[in-house]
Scaffold this active site. Structure first.
Site, PDB file in Angstrom:
ATOM      1  N   TYR A 199       0.823  -1.208   0.000  1.00  0.00           N
ATOM      2  CA  TYR A 199       0.000   0.000   0.000  1.00  0.00           C
ATOM      3  C   TYR A 199       0.859   1.261   0.000  1.00  0.00           C
ATOM      4  O   TYR A 199       0.471   2.298   0.526  1.00  0.00           O
ATOM      5  CB  TYR A 199      -0.943  -0.005   1.206  1.00  0.00           C
ATOM      6  CG  TYR A 199      -2.041  -1.036   1.083  1.00  0.00           C
ATOM      7  CD1 TYR A 199      -3.246  -0.716   0.462  1.00  0.00           C
ATOM      8  CD2 TYR A 199      -1.862  -2.334   1.549  1.00  0.00           C
ATOM      9  CE1 TYR A 199      -4.253  -1.664   0.332  1.00  0.00           C
ATOM     10  CE2 TYR A 199      -2.860  -3.285   1.424  1.00  0.00           C
ATOM     11  CZ  TYR A 199      -4.049  -2.950   0.814  1.00  0.00           C
ATOM     12  OH  TYR A 199      -5.044  -3.890   0.676  1.00  0.00           O
ATOM     13  N   SER A 200       2.020   1.157  -0.624  1.00  0.00           N
ATOM     14  CA  SER A 200       2.983   2.252  -0.601  1.00  0.00           C
ATOM     15  C   SER A 200       2.521   3.437  -1.440  1.00  0.00           C
ATOM     16  O   SER A 200       2.419   3.347  -2.674  1.00  0.00           O
ATOM     17  CB  SER A 200       4.338   1.764  -1.118  1.00  0.00           C
ATOM     18  OG  SER A 200       5.208   2.843  -1.341  1.00  0.00           O
ATOM     19  N   SER A 201       2.290   4.562  -0.769  1.00  0.00           N
ATOM     20  CA  SER A 201       1.974   5.784  -1.513  1.00  0.00           C
ATOM     21  C   SER A 201       3.187   6.274  -2.294  1.00  0.00           C
ATOM     22  O   SER A 201       3.045   6.968  -3.304  1.00  0.00           O
ATOM     23  CB  SER A 201       1.471   6.870  -0.559  1.00  0.00           C
ATOM     24  OG  SER A 201       2.426   7.148   0.450  1.00  0.00           O
ATOM     25  N   HIS A 202       4.389   5.906  -1.838  1.00  0.00           N
ATOM     26  CA  HIS A 202       5.600   6.275  -2.576  1.00  0.00           C
ATOM     27  C   HIS A 202       5.618   5.596  -3.942  1.00  0.00           C
ATOM     28  O   HIS A 202       5.978   6.229  -4.953  1.00  0.00           O
ATOM     29  CB  HIS A 202       6.838   5.882  -1.771  1.00  0.00           C
ATOM     30  CG  HIS A 202       8.102   5.883  -2.576  1.00  0.00           C
ATOM     31  ND1 HIS A 202       8.678   7.042  -3.063  1.00  0.00           N
ATOM     32  CD2 HIS A 202       8.899   4.860  -3.003  1.00  0.00           C
ATOM     33  CE1 HIS A 202       9.771   6.739  -3.740  1.00  0.00           C
ATOM     34  NE2 HIS A 202       9.915   5.422  -3.723  1.00  0.00           N
ATOM     35  N   LEU A 203       5.265   4.298  -4.015  1.00  0.00           N
ATOM     36  CA  LEU A 203       5.229   3.624  -5.309  1.00  0.00           C
ATOM     37  C   LEU A 203       4.224   4.286  -6.243  1.00  0.00           C
ATOM     38  O   LEU A 203       4.515   4.512  -7.431  1.00  0.00           O
ATOM     39  CB  LEU A 203       4.883   2.147  -5.129  1.00  0.00           C
ATOM     40  CG  LEU A 203       5.955   1.248  -4.503  1.00  0.00           C
ATOM     41  CD1 LEU A 203       5.457  -0.187  -4.430  1.00  0.00           C
ATOM     42  CD2 LEU A 203       7.267   1.316  -5.266  1.00  0.00           C
TER      43      LEU A 203
END
Length: 288
Positions: A64-68
């Site tokens: 759930y990485s917002s960075h990705l």
């Protein structure tokens, strides 16, 4: 590449801050560059430039990485190929969650690795495997927190130098935002980072990032390692959910539940306890 810079400041009319004798403002970095937004945009800009010679940016994150998601969107806009190495090989072959679905829609190639492989992801041998598989790449750690990303966040502190803010608070996940923010603030300002997770020494990680980026520790900053953890990274606490809903109703701002909702919930508790001196102007970074 378009961006709303500097990001806007929003003053909060909130009786809880008034009772504490504090002027409270939000630094709306979440509006800086939709859909990348906030500290992610500041961290990614210099890394995108680093990736231009090869045309490939490879980075890491959880399911759930917002960075990705942000790296995929920024890479697409910059005309770069992006690869995301995702923690959790049990996710391979399953239907993608909304975060990874959006990353894939923006062109990111996703590879899922085991949690044991994740622990050695930045070792030279592992990086050599990624480069053999995908080609020469500029590699960015999870959260975008490398020396370039830290230097990209200095502008955030610089934008707050002349507004009379004595204290600037932010959420800390990897230390990169705090490291750059604190370096950009004025000599009479201090930054306070609220840790979003309990399983890492975020003060030491912030110091290490500053040494990597600037050759030494810069600015006046501290990390509160406990007040905003609320059960652990990514976990939902009933009191934070209640605070988040109330805050949206009062101020029309939807807070990220993993970072800013916990940050502001902890900050208001500190204000109520008299933990901030009367007359202080406080800026809370909404990183998006």
């Amino acid at each position: 590449m378009r961006s709303l810079s500097p990001s806007p400041l929003q003053e909060l009319d909130d009786e809880r801050a008034r009772r504490a004798g504090v002027r409270l403002l939000l630094k709306r970095d979440d509006l800086l560059h939709p859909p990348v937004s906030g500290s992610k945009w500041r961290k990614l800009q210099p890394n995108l430039e680093r990736a231009r010679p090869t045309g490939l940016l490879l980075t890491f994150g959880g399911a759930y990485s917002s960075h990705l998601r942000a790296a995929a969107a920024a890479g697409r806009e910059a005309g770069l190929r992006t690869v995301g190495i995702v923690r959790g090989d049990e996710l391979r072959g399953r239907e993608l969650n909304p975060v990874l679905t959006q990353a894939a829609a923006d062109g990111m190639e996703l590879e899922f690795i085991s949690r044991s492989a994740w622990r050695s992801r930045m070792e030279p041998e592992a990086l050599a495997v990624w480069r053999d598989r995908y080609g020469p790449a500029w590699v960015v750690p999870e959260g975008g927190s490398n020396a370039d990303g830290v230097r990209g966040c200095v502008s955030l502190g610089e934008e707050l130098r002349d507004i009379g803010a004595g204290l600037v608070v932010c959420s800390v996940g990897t230390g990169g935002l705090l490291a750059g923010l604190a370096a950009g603030l004025g000599p009479d300002q201090r930054a306070l980072g609220f840790a979003a997770l309990a399983h890492a020494d975020l003060a030491e990680e912030t110091r290490a990032l500053q040494r990597e980026a600037f050759g030494g520790v810069r600015g006046h900053w501290t990390v509160d390692a406990e007040a905003a953890v609320f059960g652990g990274y990514g976990r939902r606490a009933p009191e934070v959910d209640a605070f988040r809903g109330d805050f949206e109703g009062r101020h029309g701002v939807v807070l990220d539940p993993t970072y800013e909702a916990k940050l502001l919930c902890a900050l208001f508790a500190r204000l109520q306890a008299g933990g901030v001196a009367h007359g202080t102007t406080v800026v809370a970074v909404v990183a998006g």
